[in-house]
Design a protein around this motif. Structure first.
Motif, PDB file in Angstrom:
ATOM      1  N   GLY A   1      -0.463 121.873  32.218  1.00  0.00           N
ATOM      2  CA  GLY A   1       0.092 122.202  33.519  1.00  0.00           C
ATOM      3  C   GLY A   1      -0.278 121.226  34.625  1.00  0.00           C
TER       4      GLY A   1
ATOM      5  N   PHE B   1       1.811 113.902  30.771  1.00  0.00           N
ATOM      6  CA  PHE B   1       1.175 114.528  31.933  1.00  0.00           C
ATOM      7  C   PHE B   1       0.759 115.969  31.720  1.00  0.00           C
ATOM      8  CE2 PHE B   1       4.561 117.309  33.425  1.00  0.00           C
ATOM      9  CZ  PHE B   1       5.710 116.744  32.891  1.00  0.00           C
TER      10      PHE B   1
ATOM     11  N   HIS C   1       0.665 119.470  28.567  1.00  0.00           N
ATOM     12  CA  HIS C   1       1.001 119.891  27.205  1.00  0.00           C
ATOM     13  C   HIS C   1       1.157 121.388  27.134  1.00  0.00           C
ATOM     14  CE1 HIS C   1      -2.968 121.600  26.178  1.00  0.00           C
ATOM     15  NE2 HIS C   1      -3.403 120.726  27.055  1.00  0.00           N
TER      16      HIS C   1
ATOM     17  N   ALA D   1       1.353 124.685  23.981  1.00  0.00           N
ATOM     18  CA  ALA D   1       0.619 124.984  22.755  1.00  0.00           C
ATOM     19  C   ALA D   1       1.028 124.028  21.623  1.00  0.00           C
ATOM     20  CB  ALA D   1       0.855 126.433  22.358  1.00  0.00           C
TER      21      ALA D   1
ATOM     22  N   SER E   1       3.447 121.387  22.222  1.00  0.00           N
ATOM     23  CA  SER E   1       4.325 120.371  22.803  1.00  0.00           C
ATOM     24  C   SER E   1       3.532 119.441  23.700  1.00  0.00           C
ATOM     25  CB  SER E   1       5.398 121.065  23.643  1.00  0.00           C
ATOM     26  OG  SER E   1       4.783 121.749  24.712  1.00  0.00           O
TER      27      SER E   1
ATOM     28  N   LEU F   1       4.224 116.855  27.153  1.00  0.00           N
ATOM     29  CA  LEU F   1       5.178 116.580  28.226  1.00  0.00           C
ATOM     30  C   LEU F   1       4.973 115.161  28.714  1.00  0.00           C
ATOM     31  CD1 LEU F   1       7.034 118.932  29.553  1.00  0.00           C
ATOM     32  CD2 LEU F   1       5.129 119.768  28.190  1.00  0.00           C
TER      33      LEU F   1
ATOM     34  N   ALA G   1      11.384 115.250  32.898  1.00  0.00           N
ATOM     35  CA  ALA G   1      10.235 115.605  32.064  1.00  0.00           C
ATOM     36  C   ALA G   1      10.760 115.688  30.633  1.00  0.00           C
ATOM     37  CB  ALA G   1       9.666 116.943  32.502  1.00  0.00           C
TER      38      ALA G   1
ATOM     39  N   ILE H   1      15.182 125.651  36.417  1.00  0.00           N
ATOM     40  CA  ILE H   1      14.986 124.245  36.074  1.00  0.00           C
ATOM     41  C   ILE H   1      16.270 123.681  35.470  1.00  0.00           C
ATOM     42  CG2 ILE H   1      14.062 124.697  33.755  1.00  0.00           C
ATOM     43  CD1 ILE H   1      12.033 122.419  34.414  1.00  0.00           C
TER      44      ILE H   1
ATOM     45  N   GLU I   1      14.906 118.199  34.450  1.00  0.00           N
ATOM     46  CA  GLU I   1      14.495 117.539  35.687  1.00  0.00           C
ATOM     47  C   GLU I   1      12.971 117.609  35.792  1.00  0.00           C
ATOM     48  OE1 GLU I   1      15.264 119.674  39.422  1.00  0.00           O
ATOM     49  OE2 GLU I   1      15.619 121.491  38.258  1.00  0.00           O
TER      50      GLU I   1
ATOM     51  N   LEU J   1       9.655 118.192  37.933  1.00  0.00           N
ATOM     52  CA  LEU J   1       9.250 118.883  39.169  1.00  0.00           C
ATOM     53  C   LEU J   1       7.826 118.451  39.512  1.00  0.00           C
ATOM     54  CD1 LEU J   1      10.878 122.259  38.218  1.00  0.00           C
ATOM     55  CD2 LEU J   1      11.645 120.691  39.954  1.00  0.00           C
TER      56      LEU J   1
ATOM     57  N   SER K   1       3.034 123.756  38.559  1.00  0.00           N
ATOM     58  CA  SER K   1       3.415 125.165  38.396  1.00  0.00           C
ATOM     59  C   SER K   1       2.869 126.027  39.537  1.00  0.00           C
ATOM     60  CB  SER K   1       2.877 125.697  37.068  1.00  0.00           C
ATOM     61  OG  SER K   1       1.470 125.698  37.118  1.00  0.00           O
TER      62      SER K   1
ATOM     63  N   GLU L   1       2.716 130.311  35.315  1.00  0.00           N
ATOM     64  CA  GLU L   1       2.757 129.056  34.544  1.00  0.00           C
ATOM     65  C   GLU L   1       4.193 128.582  34.336  1.00  0.00           C
ATOM     66  OE1 GLU L   1       0.806 131.511  33.984  1.00  0.00           O
ATOM     67  OE2 GLU L   1      -1.135 130.810  33.263  1.00  0.00           O
ATOM     68  N   ASN L   2       5.116 129.520  34.299  1.00  0.00           N
ATOM     69  CA  ASN L   2       6.506 129.181  33.983  1.00  0.00           C
ATOM     70  C   ASN L   2       7.400 129.102  35.213  1.00  0.00           C
ATOM     71  OD1 ASN L   2       5.886 128.949  31.311  1.00  0.00           O
ATOM     72  ND2 ASN L   2       6.383 131.074  30.812  1.00  0.00           N
TER      73      ASN L   2
ATOM     74  N   LEU M   1       7.978 126.529  38.306  1.00  0.00           N
ATOM     75  CA  LEU M   1       7.598 125.172  38.720  1.00  0.00           C
ATOM     76  C   LEU M   1       8.085 124.889  40.142  1.00  0.00           C
ATOM     77  CD1 LEU M   1       8.353 123.253  35.392  1.00  0.00           C
ATOM     78  CD2 LEU M   1       6.228 124.340  36.108  1.00  0.00           C
TER      79      LEU M   1
HETATM   80  N1  LIG Z   1      10.153 119.783  34.099  1.00  0.00           N
HETATM   81  C1  LIG Z   1       8.861 119.808  34.367  1.00  0.00           C
HETATM   82  N2  LIG Z   1       8.375 119.176  35.445  1.00  0.00           N
HETATM   83  C2  LIG Z   1       7.065 119.204  35.715  1.00  0.00           C
HETATM   84  N3  LIG Z   1       6.138 119.836  34.963  1.00  0.00           N
HETATM   85  C3  LIG Z   1       6.555 120.468  33.863  1.00  0.00           C
HETATM   86  C4  LIG Z   1       7.931 120.484  33.499  1.00  0.00           C
HETATM   87  N4  LIG Z   1       8.066 121.202  32.363  1.00  0.00           N
HETATM   88  C5  LIG Z   1       6.838 121.613  32.033  1.00  0.00           C
HETATM   89  N5  LIG Z   1       5.917 121.174  32.913  1.00  0.00           N
HETATM   90  C6  LIG Z   1       4.469 121.404  32.869  1.00  0.00           C
HETATM   91  O1  LIG Z   1       4.049 121.433  31.513  1.00  0.00           O
HETATM   92  C7  LIG Z   1       3.466 122.702  31.185  1.00  0.00           C
HETATM   93  C8  LIG Z   1       3.865 123.076  29.758  1.00  0.00           C
HETATM   94  O2  LIG Z   1       5.283 123.150  29.671  1.00  0.00           O
HETATM   95  P1  LIG Z   1       6.031 124.305  28.881  1.00  0.00           P
HETATM   96  O3  LIG Z   1       5.442 125.629  29.289  1.00  0.00           O
HETATM   97  O4  LIG Z   1       7.481 124.108  29.004  1.00  0.00           O
HETATM   98  O5  LIG Z   1       5.579 123.957  27.409  1.00  0.00           O
HETATM   99  P2  LIG Z   1       5.523 124.956  26.183  1.00  0.00           P
HETATM  100  O6  LIG Z   1       5.444 124.120  24.962  1.00  0.00           O
HETATM  101  O7  LIG Z   1       6.635 125.941  26.290  1.00  0.00           O
HETATM  102  O8  LIG Z   1       4.147 125.666  26.425  1.00  0.00           O
HETATM  103  P3  LIG Z   1       3.639 127.016  25.813  1.00  0.00           P
HETATM  104  O9  LIG Z   1       4.253 127.158  24.462  1.00  0.00           O
HETATM  105  O10 LIG Z   1       2.157 126.826  25.753  1.00  0.00           O
HETATM  106  O11 LIG Z   1       4.108 128.042  26.820  1.00  0.00           O
HETATM  107  C9  LIG Z   1       3.997 123.665  32.256  1.00  0.00           C
HETATM  108  O12 LIG Z   1       3.086 124.714  32.516  1.00  0.00           O
HETATM  109  C10 LIG Z   1       4.160 122.760  33.470  1.00  0.00           C
HETATM  110  O13 LIG Z   1       2.971 122.684  34.208  1.00  0.00           O
END
Ligand SMILES: Nc1ncnc2c1ncn2[C@@H]1O[C@H](COP(=O)(O)OP(=O)(O)OP(=O)(O)O)[C@@H](O)[C@H]1O
Length: 378
Positions: free
Chosen positions: A16, A75, A77, A79, A81, A83, A94, A133, A150, A152, A156, A201-202, A204
């Motif tokens: 995050g 920047f 991650h 669980a 993935s 980013l 992103a 988003i 996009e 952001l 979060s 967390e979800n 942004l």
């Molecule tokens: N488009 C974006 N712009 C900026 N920051 C982002 C963006 N997408 C995700 N993030 C950052 O990356 C973090 C992880 O992204 P995301 O929740 O989409 O991954 P995830 O693999 O679904 O995570 P989890 O499975 O752990 O919920 C987010 O909490 C956010 O802080």
């Protein structure tokens, strides 16, 4: 072979966190591409050795054109993935790269992650709203998948609240944030979609401090939601009927929204002294809810309590929440309080608000999700 540059070596990555070489300079311009270099990394799995990334299944028509993608630093991650910053067709993006484990022991996880990717791409690519988003493109080359959205820059809502260090937000800010989230959720529900994992967390934040709902990995169409979602959202914000795996609908998102409101008022996460399982147990077996601070304006308290009602049918719809929050906003603008919110002058504020919500007009959202598929709020 297209340009595909990547560097991630010196980054102290944190879930995050949005530390970024691009952050201070705002949206990267084409010249910023010089900051993007090639280096062996996790993304080597994403190498395409001259072939176009597979466009099958969910990625389909949204398949990324790799010749237009510049990949930057990692920047954050999730669980499963990672980013990365990117530039796609001159736009700051992103790039979420999901690597599915390919060993036999992890078969279930592989199926789950692929399902999440399909869900996210299928649903997000249909949603267009200023508080959602923006989906850009996707690619699918098992065991690697990517979702491009996009970028952001402000991270979060969780990170934003965390920076406040247990202080609650000013009322005006709470109302402004809540309104943006409620607008986004009103739209999502109007499209027959349930988010199922609404939490700070979800959500942004962009440069202009607009809030956008993200992470549609476990969202579903209300008409076809699987009760036994194989990767449930986070227990702390989860409605009791969903924890219990009882039939549920879009009101599970309203419950989560109530907890987010509470969180902004209280300045801390719900059930801070419990782990998620303990919290889920207490919610289900003792109907526990967080304690609303004594100085919370009665109208806000009433809204929070309505949203987290045990019975889903007592929770308001998001379009009603929007109207109530708009009343909060105009009351606040009048005299800096919520005291002039109509019909909240009676002793029992909760009843007053309920009455008010009921008077807002016929409930035009029907339980049949298929009737909600008209894009009304774009
Ligand atoms: N488009 C974006 N712009 C900026 N920051 C982002 C963006 N997408 C995700 N993030 C950052 O990356 C973090 C992880 O992204 P995301 O929740 O989409 O991954 P995830 O693999 O679904 O995570 P989890 O499975 O752990 O919920 C987010 O909490 C956010 O802080």
């Amino acid at each position: 072979m297209g340009r595909f540059f990547h560097k991630e070596s010196h980054l102290h990555e944190k879930k995050g966190s949005n530390s970024s070489p691009l952050r201070n300079s705002g949206s990267p311009r084409v010249s910023d591409k010089s900051k993007f270099r090639k280096e062996a990394s996790w993304t080597k799995y994403f190498d395409y050795a001259g072939e176009r990334v597979n466009s099958a299944d969910a990625a389909g028509e949204h398949t990324v054109d790799l010749s237009q993608l510049f990949l930057g630093l990692r920047f954050a991650h999730g669980a499963h993935s990672r980013l990365y910053h990117g530039i796609y067709k001159e736009e700051a993006v992103a790039v979420k790269i999901i690597r599915v484990p390919d060993d036999a022991d992890n078969g279930d996880l592989a199926v789950r992650l692929e399902k999440q990717f399909n869900r996210e791409v299928t649903l997000l690519s249909r949603l267009y709203h200023r508080n959602i988003i923006k989906f850009v493109a996707a690619c699918r080359k098992p065991p690697v998948y990517c979702v491009i959205t996009e970028y952001l820059s402000e991270g979060s809502l969780r990170a934003y609240l965390h920076k406040l260090d247990h202080k609650s937000l000013p009322l005006q800010k709470i109302i402004a944030i809540a309104l943006e989230v409620a607008h986004g959720m009103e739209y999502i529900h109007s499209q027959g979609v349930i988010h199922r994992d609404l939490k700070p967390e979800n959500i942004l934040i962009n440069e202009e401090f607009h809030l956008k709902i993200a992470d549609f990995g476990i969202a579903c169409e209300e008409a076809h939601c699987d009760l036994l979602v194989d990767d449930p959202g986070t227990y702390r914000w989860m409605a009791p009927e969903m924890i219990k795996r009882k039939p549920y609908g879009r009101k599970v998102d309203v419950y989560s929204f109530g907890l987010i409101l509470w969180e902004m008022v209280a300045g801390t996460i719900p059930y801070e002294d419990m782990n998620p399982i303990q919290a889920a147990f207490a919610v289900v077996n003792k109907n526990l809810r967080p304690v609303v601070p004594g100085d919370c304006p009665p109208a806000m308290r009433a809204l929070i309590e309505q949203c987290w009602s045990l019975h889903a049918e007592k929770r308001p719809e998001f379009w009603q929440i929007v109207k109530v929050l708009e009343q909060f906003e105009s009351s606040f603008n009048q005299d800096g309080t919520l005291n002039s919110v109509p019909n909240l002058t009676c002793q029992d504020h909760k009843k007053g608000l309920l009455h008010r919500i009921q008077k807002l007009g016929p409930v035009h959202l029907q339980s049949n999700a298929s009737s909600m598929l008209k894009p009304k709020f774009t």
